[in-house]
Motif scaffolding. Structure first.
Motif, mmCIF file in Angstrom:
data_model
loop_
_atom_site.group_PDB
_atom_site.id
_atom_site.type_symbol
_atom_site.label_atom_id
_atom_site.label_comp_id
_atom_site.label_asym_id
_atom_site.label_seq_id
_atom_site.Cartn_x
_atom_site.Cartn_y
_atom_site.Cartn_z
ATOM 1 N N TYR A 79 -29.997 30.761 -92.207
ATOM 2 C CA TYR A 79 -30.312 32.190 -92.069
ATOM 3 C C TYR A 79 -31.784 32.387 -91.715
ATOM 4 C CZ TYR A 79 -32.085 36.548 -94.234
ATOM 5 O OH TYR A 79 -32.769 37.707 -94.519
ATOM 6 N N ASN A 109 -29.755 39.551 -95.648
ATOM 7 C CA ASN A 109 -29.132 38.247 -95.414
ATOM 8 C C ASN A 109 -27.674 38.438 -95.009
ATOM 9 O OD1 ASN A 109 -27.927 35.703 -95.641
ATOM 10 N ND2 ASN A 109 -29.266 35.078 -97.309
ATOM 11 N N PRO A 125 -23.273 31.983 -99.690
ATOM 12 C CA PRO A 125 -23.466 32.223 -98.257
ATOM 13 C C PRO A 125 -22.483 31.487 -97.361
ATOM 14 C CG PRO A 125 -25.126 30.706 -99.089
ATOM 15 C CD PRO A 125 -24.382 31.223 -100.283
ATOM 16 N N ALA A 148 -24.334 34.147 -90.031
ATOM 17 C CA ALA A 148 -25.720 34.587 -89.943
ATOM 18 C C ALA A 148 -26.383 34.278 -88.604
ATOM 19 C CB ALA A 148 -26.537 33.947 -91.076
ATOM 20 N N GLU A 149 -25.677 33.621 -87.694
ATOM 21 C CA GLU A 149 -26.311 33.272 -86.425
ATOM 22 C C GLU A 149 -26.236 34.428 -85.445
ATOM 23 O OE1 GLU A 149 -26.407 29.206 -84.253
ATOM 24 O OE2 GLU A 149 -24.840 30.375 -83.257
ATOM 25 N N SER A 197 -25.322 36.487 -94.387
ATOM 26 C CA SER A 197 -24.374 35.416 -94.688
ATOM 27 C C SER A 197 -23.583 35.658 -95.971
ATOM 28 C CB SER A 197 -25.111 34.072 -94.799
ATOM 29 O OG SER A 197 -25.918 34.029 -95.959
ATOM 30 N N ASN A 226 -33.035 27.416 -94.954
ATOM 31 C CA ASN A 226 -31.607 27.428 -94.640
ATOM 32 C C ASN A 226 -31.355 28.039 -93.252
ATOM 33 O OD1 ASN A 226 -31.556 30.298 -94.976
ATOM 34 N ND2 ASN A 226 -31.366 30.025 -97.188
ATOM 35 N N ASP A 273 -27.243 25.745 -100.938
ATOM 36 C CA ASP A 273 -28.274 26.516 -101.634
ATOM 37 C C ASP A 273 -28.457 26.096 -103.082
ATOM 38 O OD1 ASP A 273 -28.537 27.830 -99.265
ATOM 39 O OD2 ASP A 273 -28.340 29.843 -100.094
ATOM 40 N N TYR A 315 -23.050 30.549 -93.703
ATOM 41 C CA TYR A 315 -24.096 30.633 -92.693
ATOM 42 C C TYR A 315 -23.579 30.757 -91.268
ATOM 43 C CZ TYR A 315 -27.557 29.935 -96.308
ATOM 44 O OH TYR A 315 -28.349 30.102 -97.418
#
Length: 302
Positions: free
Chosen positions: A119, A275, A59, A64-65, A277, A117, A150, A61
């Motif tokens: 995400y 997901n 990922p 992912a925002e 990310s 996490n 992760d 991240y």
């Protein structure tokens, strides 16, 4: 380093399906890291660099925002809750609409098998933007919380007692339902391991769950399924054979108990397609699945 959205990865040299399958086995403890890396190395001969493969499968991240933690329309904080049958105390990320003027439905957000996490925190913020009070517990709280990567998070979570983990999420659900601003209606959404927990909650505390949306989650223990009362929306990825193999029997049990359910299988998607990310992300299907989830919660929680 290449990111999952780089053209070189997504158009010039698409990552082979077997790489995603191997990663899924590795991420869920069905393959050790050494075997996983050895299998990935076979793709190097086919023209893929290890950097390219690792960048696609792990990922990022920052991608992912979708909702900033300081978005003025939400209020985010961390809260602890008692879990006497679990690890004693839990902690989670609570996000509420900023200008809440009336009671609102509450939704428990349940992470994958690696702790809370970024995400999953963003998913909680997305729910708050849609008008829900969202709470995302971190099962790693008593071990210091999500460690920032992760792989370490998976190791930490796999070391914990499964029965106590389940009790922690039960405690979190009951804590959230009693939130002072709750309208008394509780939903649950979870991803992967979190999808399993959503199914487990629907079967274990049926009087408390009012709507449940598991994303690519395995079912609760067969003996518990007869207890399910809440409406379910089950989200599946077409290429996720490991989870999909559990669905036919689960569906028969839901039918036999006259459970109100709907299942969606998203074409050509991998486990984890929501997901955003990683390269498993499928934007079109993720947005469709998410809008269906929001509509489902609006129908049964308001």
């Amino acid at each position: 380093m290449l990111t999952p959205q780089d053209p070189e990865l997504t158009t010039i040299q698409p990552i082979p399906q077997e790489a995603f399958d191997w990663y899924d086995e590795y991420a869920h403890g069905l393959m050790d890291r050494r075997t996983f890396m050895k299998k990935l190395s076979t793709l190097v001969v086919a023209g893929f660099s290890m950097t390219m493969l690792a960048s696609a499968l792990t990922p990022n991240y920052a991608l992912a925002e979708q909702v900033s933690f300081n978005d003025p329309e939400i209020k985010a904080e961390y809260q602890t809750f008692p879990s006497l049958q679990g690890h004693g105390e839990g902690r989670g990320y609570l996000v509420t609409p900023a200008n809440l003027t009336a009671k609102a439905p509450v939704v428990l957000v349940i992470h994958e098998n690696r702790g809370l996490n970024p995400y999953i925190e963003d998913v909680a913020r997305r729910l708050a933007k849609a008008g829900f009070i969202a709470f995302a517990p971190d099962i790693l709280h008593t071990l210091g919380g999500y460690p920032g990567n992760d792989d370490e998070g998976r190791k930490m979570q796999s070391s914990m007692d499964k029965a106590k983990i389940e009790q922690d999420f039960i405690a979190a659900a009951l804590f959230l339902k009693e939130h002072p601003s709750s309208n008394g209606k509780l939903g649950a959404v979870g991803f992967c391991f979190g999808g399993y927990i959503v199914n487990m909650l629907a079967a274990t505390i049926p009087g408390s769950i009012d709507a449940a949306v598991p994303f690519y989650g395995t079912p609760a223990a067969k003996a518990l399924r007869k207890n399910i009362k809440a409406p379910l929306m089950l989200q599946f990825a077409e290429l996720d054979q490991r989870v999909n193999d559990t669905w036919p029997e689960y569906e028969q049990d839901l039918k036999s108990q006259n459970v109100n359910y709907i299942a969606h299988i998203y074409p050509k998607t991998n486990h984890g397609f929501h997901n955003d990310s990683t390269a498993r992300y499928d934007e079109e299907n993720a947005e469709l699945a998410w809008q269906r989830s929001i509509d489902f919660f609006n129908k049964y929680l308001i």
